[in-house]
Design a protein around this motif. Structure first.
Motif, short mmCIF file in Angstrom:
data_model
loop_
_atom_site.label_atom_id
_atom_site.label_comp_id
_atom_site.label_asym_id
_atom_site.label_seq_id
_atom_site.Cartn_x
_atom_site.Cartn_y
_atom_site.Cartn_z
N GLU A 95 39.01 -29.62 9.80
CA GLU A 95 40.14 -29.03 10.17
C GLU A 95 41.21 -29.14 9.02
O GLU A 95 41.86 -28.25 8.65
CB GLU A 95 40.62 -29.40 11.56
CG GLU A 95 39.65 -28.93 12.59
CD GLU A 95 40.20 -29.82 13.82
OE1 GLU A 95 40.02 -29.11 14.83
OE2 GLU A 95 40.72 -30.71 13.88
N TYR A 96 41.30 -30.36 8.52
CA TYR A 96 42.20 -30.72 7.47
C TYR A 96 41.84 -29.79 6.27
O TYR A 96 42.65 -29.28 5.69
CB TYR A 96 42.26 -32.28 6.96
CG TYR A 96 43.17 -32.58 6.12
CD1 TYR A 96 44.59 -32.77 6.57
CD2 TYR A 96 42.81 -32.67 4.65
CE1 TYR A 96 45.37 -33.14 5.57
CE2 TYR A 96 43.77 -33.03 3.92
CZ TYR A 96 45.09 -33.38 4.26
OH TYR A 96 46.07 -33.88 3.40
N THR A 98 40.28 -26.98 5.95
CA THR A 98 40.40 -25.52 6.30
C THR A 98 41.96 -25.18 6.31
O THR A 98 42.17 -24.22 5.67
CB THR A 98 39.89 -25.20 7.80
OG1 THR A 98 38.72 -25.62 7.85
CG2 THR A 98 40.03 -23.61 8.06
N ASN A 99 42.91 -26.03 6.52
CA ASN A 99 44.13 -25.78 6.45
C ASN A 99 44.92 -26.22 5.29
O ASN A 99 46.10 -25.96 5.12
CB ASN A 99 44.82 -26.22 7.70
CG ASN A 99 44.60 -25.67 8.80
OD1 ASN A 99 44.59 -24.40 8.96
ND2 ASN A 99 43.89 -26.42 10.00
#
Length: 123
Positions: A95-96, A98-99
């Motif tokens: 998630e990190y 991806t963002n």
């Protein structure tokens, strides 16, 4: 900006005009406003929903002018909150990655290399 947003405004004095000018617009959109300041009884703290007071005796600068100490404590506070939110949300490396803004800009930064070697190796 909407009622789902939290706007955090950092100002040593709490009287930074550019930030004070943003308050009416943010409030009209129902955003939750947090002031992070070092001077008690300031204008920004009075206009925000919440104030975080970061005490400061004086700046490291021998003339007590250059904002060395105040910017350092603001940075430590911001980083600490960011890490606490990452842990509270159980943010994964995927998630990190991806963002992370480096994902959109090609760069040879070590963070990008570590994240994306991991991320693309998993996917």
């Amino acid at each position: 900006m909407s009622g789902n947003d939290v706007i955090v405004m950092f100002s040593k004095s709490g009287n930074t005009q550019e930030l004070l000018d943003l308050v009416p617009s943010a409030k009209s959109k129902k955003a939750f406003l947090v002031a992070v300041t070092s001077v008690k009884g300031n204008a920004l703290a009075g206009k925000c929903h919440m104030n975080v007071h970061l005490p400061l005796q004086r700046e490291l600068c021998p003339f007590d002018l250059a904002p060395v100490t105040s910017t350092a404590i603001q940075l430590v506070f911001g980083d600490t909150v960011a890490i606490a939110l990452m842990e509270a949300k159980n943010l994964t490396k995927e998630e990190y990655a991806t963002n992370h803004p480096k994902r959109r800009r090609m760069s040879s930064s070590s963070i990008r290399r570590r994240l994306f070697v991991f991320y693309y190796g998993v996917v």
